[in-house]
Write a protein that holds these residues in place. Structure first.
Motif, PDB file in Angstrom:
ATOM      1  N   SER A 169      22.758  52.311  39.657  1.00 50.40           N
ATOM      2  CA  SER A 169      21.784  51.468  40.347  1.00 50.40           C
ATOM      3  C   SER A 169      21.799  50.041  39.802  1.00 50.40           C
ATOM      4  CB  SER A 169      20.377  52.069  40.240  1.00 50.40           C
ATOM      5  OG  SER A 169      19.828  51.918  38.949  1.00 50.40           O
ATOM      6  N   ILE A 170      22.087  49.891  38.503  1.00 49.10           N
ATOM      7  CA  ILE A 170      22.228  48.553  37.919  1.00 49.10           C
ATOM      8  C   ILE A 170      23.343  47.786  38.621  1.00 49.10           C
ATOM      9  CG2 ILE A 170      23.030  47.339  35.855  1.00 49.10           C
ATOM     10  CD1 ILE A 170      20.186  48.125  35.483  1.00 49.10           C
ATOM     11  N   VAL A 171      24.482  48.427  38.807  1.00 49.41           N
ATOM     12  CA  VAL A 171      25.609  47.762  39.464  1.00 49.41           C
ATOM     13  C   VAL A 171      25.289  47.472  40.926  1.00 49.41           C
ATOM     14  CG1 VAL A 171      28.043  47.970  40.110  1.00 49.41           C
ATOM     15  CG2 VAL A 171      27.266  48.783  37.866  1.00 49.41           C
ATOM     16  N   PHE A 172      24.625  48.420  41.601  1.00 48.05           N
ATOM     17  CA  PHE A 172      24.240  48.189  42.995  1.00 48.05           C
ATOM     18  C   PHE A 172      23.373  46.939  43.122  1.00 48.05           C
ATOM     19  CE2 PHE A 172      20.898  48.497  46.172  1.00 48.05           C
ATOM     20  CZ  PHE A 172      21.625  48.664  47.345  1.00 48.05           C
ATOM     21  N   SER A 173      22.337  46.838  42.281  1.00 46.59           N
ATOM     22  CA  SER A 173      21.420  45.707  42.380  1.00 46.59           C
ATOM     23  C   SER A 173      22.102  44.397  41.985  1.00 46.59           C
ATOM     24  CB  SER A 173      20.190  45.954  41.503  1.00 46.59           C
ATOM     25  OG  SER A 173      19.420  47.024  42.014  1.00 46.59           O
ATOM     26  N   GLY A 182      26.148  34.660  48.671  1.00 43.77           N
ATOM     27  CA  GLY A 182      27.455  34.448  49.270  1.00 43.77           C
ATOM     28  C   GLY A 182      28.616  34.638  48.333  1.00 43.77           C
ATOM     29  N   ASP A 183      28.411  35.365  47.253  1.00 37.52           N
ATOM     30  CA  ASP A 183      29.472  35.598  46.276  1.00 37.52           C
ATOM     31  C   ASP A 183      29.754  37.090  46.204  1.00 37.52           C
ATOM     32  OD1 ASP A 183      31.351  34.972  44.396  1.00 37.52           O
ATOM     33  OD2 ASP A 183      29.952  34.012  43.005  1.00 37.52           O
ATOM     34  N   ILE A 184      30.868  37.477  45.588  1.00 40.11           N
ATOM     35  CA  ILE A 184      31.193  38.882  45.413  1.00 40.11           C
ATOM     36  C   ILE A 184      31.685  39.108  43.984  1.00 40.11           C
ATOM     37  CG2 ILE A 184      31.790  39.247  47.840  1.00 40.11           C
ATOM     38  CD1 ILE A 184      34.739  39.155  47.017  1.00 40.11           C
ATOM     39  N   LEU A 185      31.646  40.366  43.560  1.00 44.33           N
ATOM     40  CA  LEU A 185      32.068  40.716  42.209  1.00 44.33           C
ATOM     41  C   LEU A 185      33.491  41.241  42.137  1.00 44.33           C
ATOM     42  CD1 LEU A 185      28.860  42.556  40.905  1.00 44.33           C
ATOM     43  CD2 LEU A 185      29.549  40.185  40.498  1.00 44.33           C
ATOM     44  N   ASP A 210      36.648  47.863  41.284  1.00 42.42           N
ATOM     45  CA  ASP A 210      37.780  46.945  41.123  1.00 42.42           C
ATOM     46  C   ASP A 210      37.474  45.715  40.275  1.00 42.42           C
ATOM     47  OD1 ASP A 210      39.426  48.607  42.686  1.00 42.42           O
ATOM     48  OD2 ASP A 210      38.688  47.691  44.525  1.00 42.42           O
ATOM     49  N   LEU A 211      36.613  45.868  39.281  1.00 44.72           N
ATOM     50  CA  LEU A 211      36.444  44.819  38.296  1.00 44.72           C
ATOM     51  C   LEU A 211      37.235  45.169  37.042  1.00 44.72           C
ATOM     52  CD1 LEU A 211      33.598  44.765  40.028  1.00 44.72           C
ATOM     53  CD2 LEU A 211      32.953  43.151  38.218  1.00 44.72           C
ATOM     54  N   GLN A 242      33.981  35.740  26.274  1.00 41.80           N
ATOM     55  CA  GLN A 242      34.868  34.592  26.471  1.00 41.80           C
ATOM     56  C   GLN A 242      35.370  34.456  27.909  1.00 41.80           C
ATOM     57  OE1 GLN A 242      38.222  34.603  23.837  1.00 41.80           O
ATOM     58  NE2 GLN A 242      38.783  32.488  24.285  1.00 41.80           N
ATOM     59  N   ASP A 243      35.842  35.534  28.500  1.00 40.50           N
ATOM     60  CA  ASP A 243      36.432  35.468  29.842  1.00 40.50           C
ATOM     61  C   ASP A 243      35.561  36.151  30.895  1.00 40.50           C
ATOM     62  OD1 ASP A 243      38.790  34.136  29.000  1.00 40.50           O
ATOM     63  OD2 ASP A 243      39.593  36.039  28.268  1.00 40.50           O
ATOM     64  N   ALA A 244      34.387  36.588  30.528  1.00 41.52           N
ATOM     65  CA  ALA A 244      33.588  37.408  31.443  1.00 41.52           C
ATOM     66  C   ALA A 244      32.889  36.555  32.491  1.00 41.52           C
ATOM     67  CB  ALA A 244      32.560  38.208  30.654  1.00 41.52           C
ATOM     68  N   GLU A 245      33.094  36.941  33.744  1.00 43.72           N
ATOM     69  CA  GLU A 245      32.379  36.306  34.853  1.00 43.72           C
ATOM     70  C   GLU A 245      31.092  37.053  35.183  1.00 43.72           C
ATOM     71  OE1 GLU A 245      35.699  35.018  37.884  1.00 43.72           O
ATOM     72  OE2 GLU A 245      36.371  36.733  36.674  1.00 43.72           O
ATOM     73  N   LEU A 246      30.977  38.273  34.699  1.00 43.06           N
ATOM     74  CA  LEU A 246      29.767  39.074  34.824  1.00 43.06           C
ATOM     75  C   LEU A 246      29.513  39.740  33.477  1.00 43.06           C
ATOM     76  CD1 LEU A 246      27.507  40.609  36.393  1.00 43.06           C
ATOM     77  CD2 LEU A 246      29.242  42.350  36.917  1.00 43.06           C
ATOM     78  N   VAL A 247      28.266  39.623  32.977  1.00 47.56           N
ATOM     79  CA  VAL A 247      27.892  40.234  31.704  1.00 47.56           C
ATOM     80  C   VAL A 247      26.686  41.122  31.948  1.00 47.56           C
ATOM     81  CG1 VAL A 247      27.148  39.837  29.329  1.00 47.56           C
ATOM     82  CG2 VAL A 247      28.734  38.233  30.428  1.00 47.56           C
TER      83      VAL A 247
END
Length: 373
Positions: A169-173, A182-185, A210-211, A242-247
């Protein structure tokens, strides 16, 4: 909740409270998330104890549910400050339940800072504490000694189902809030800090979407476990960020402190699985970073040359969408009821305890009979 589901849930809790009856004249103070399914749990608690007060977790309150609960129970505001000052905490307990035998039902270790004072000086008797979360478990375990029994359900096998679904549910939200602007993960670099049961579920769900996932945990055993499951691992928070776009932070114990935020890459999204004050030291950035709302439940933090986004003000991001995990949540609620009954009967000595395996098995059988049809 529809009437048939409500009736089935009430029948389930009636079986639980019959199987685990409380002792005479026990009073409870109940810290809880106040979501749409919670009144049934509170009704069950009231069937076995006098509920002196319900203290809703501030960032997990459904307003219609709050109004419903207020019609049946005394509801008080909850804050860390209330129980951080032992004198103030004792005054509150005296005003709310003076002279009674009390069980404290906790989510997040709120009573831990003042527990010694409450046990020693309260005019009644603190029979014990029931703790629901890993964050709270750690807070009680860190005390030099426990002056009363603390029964933790945080690491119960019955909670594994809930923790797995909470991770999803964390990932869903998170995905829903990012998509709303307007962005995607998909195909992003992601970092999960904390590889407990919830963190593991988050990492697995992100990979399935697919992350590219890096895991950091201060416990080297957890890092080995993550590595064995095919995740990249890092030995430091700075390296992980360092390289993370999502934390996504899932430690329950201040994953990011003041100095860590500077390591976030520009444009990174940051989310937590628990209360912001327990996971992210965002307060230290006030006055340093400019905060701008850029969408519902999305805040941009910016100083010259650096910016990142915080979801849900740093609180548990899944509560934006109700944090639904289905009927599995009732397994843990049933264990909390059973633990409350056990404390009321004096079954435990001072210290940190789990519920016995036969009790958990009885709860599981009752749940299967009630919901696996």
């Amino acid at each position: 909740m529809e009437s048939p589901e409500k009736a089935r849930l009430d029948a389930f809790f009636q079986q639980i409270t019959t199987r685990f009856p409380a002792g005479d004249s026990v009073t409870t103070l109940v810290i809880t998330h106040l979501l749409s399914e919670r009144p049934a749990f509170l009704r069950a608690m009231a069937a076995t104890s006098t509920v002196a007060a319900v203290l809703p977790k501030p960032r997990s309150v459904d307003e219609p549910t709050l109004e419903q609960v207020r019609r049946a129970f005394t509801v008080h505001d909850l804050s860390r400050e209330l129980f951080a000052d032992s004198t103030r905490a004792l005054e509150y307990l005296e005003d709310t339940a003076g002279g009674r035998n009390v069980v404290l039902v906790d989510i997040g270790g709120y009573f831990a800072p003042c527990l010694d004072t409450l046990v020693e000086k309260f005019s009644g008797r603190v029979l014990g504490v029931v703790e629901d979360t890993e964050n709270g478990h750690q807070r009680y375990a860190a005390l030099d000694h426990l002056p009363c029994p603390v029964v933790s359900v945080a690491r119960s096998p019955l909670k594994d189902c809930e923790d797995h679904l909470v991770g999803r549910s964390i990932v869903f939200s998170t995905d829903a809030l990012v998509r709303a602007r307007g962005d995607i993960l998909t195909s992003r670099n992601a970092c999960v800090i904390g590889f407990g049961k919830v963190g593991r579920a988050i990492a697995q769900t992100l990979r399935a979407q697919d992350l590219r996932v890096t895991v950091h945990d201060t416990d080297p055993v957890k890092r080995v476990q993550a590595h064995s499951q095919g995740f990249r691992t890092s030995t430091s928070t700075a390296e992980a960020l360092q390289d993370a776009e999502l934390v996504l932070c899932a430690t329950g114990n201040l994953a990011l402190r003041h100095g860590d935020f500077a390591a976030l890459r520009n444009g990174a999204y940051l989310a937590s699985v628990t209360s912001s004050e327990d996971e992210l030291e965002l307060g230290s950035l006030h006055g340093l970073y400019q905060r701008t709302s850029v969408g519902e439940h999305l805040t941009r933090y910016e100083i010259t040359g650096h910016y990142f986004y915080v979801l849900a003000d740093g609180g548990a991001v899944n509560f934006v969408h109700g944090a639904a995990v289905g009927t599995y949540i009732h397994l843990v609620q049933a264990e909390i009821l059973a633990a409350t009954a056990a404390l009321s009967q004096g079954r435990f000595q001072p210290g940190l305890h789990d519920m016995p395996a036969p009790d958990r098995q009885a709860i599981a059988r009752t749940w299967l009979d009630s919901f696996n049809r």
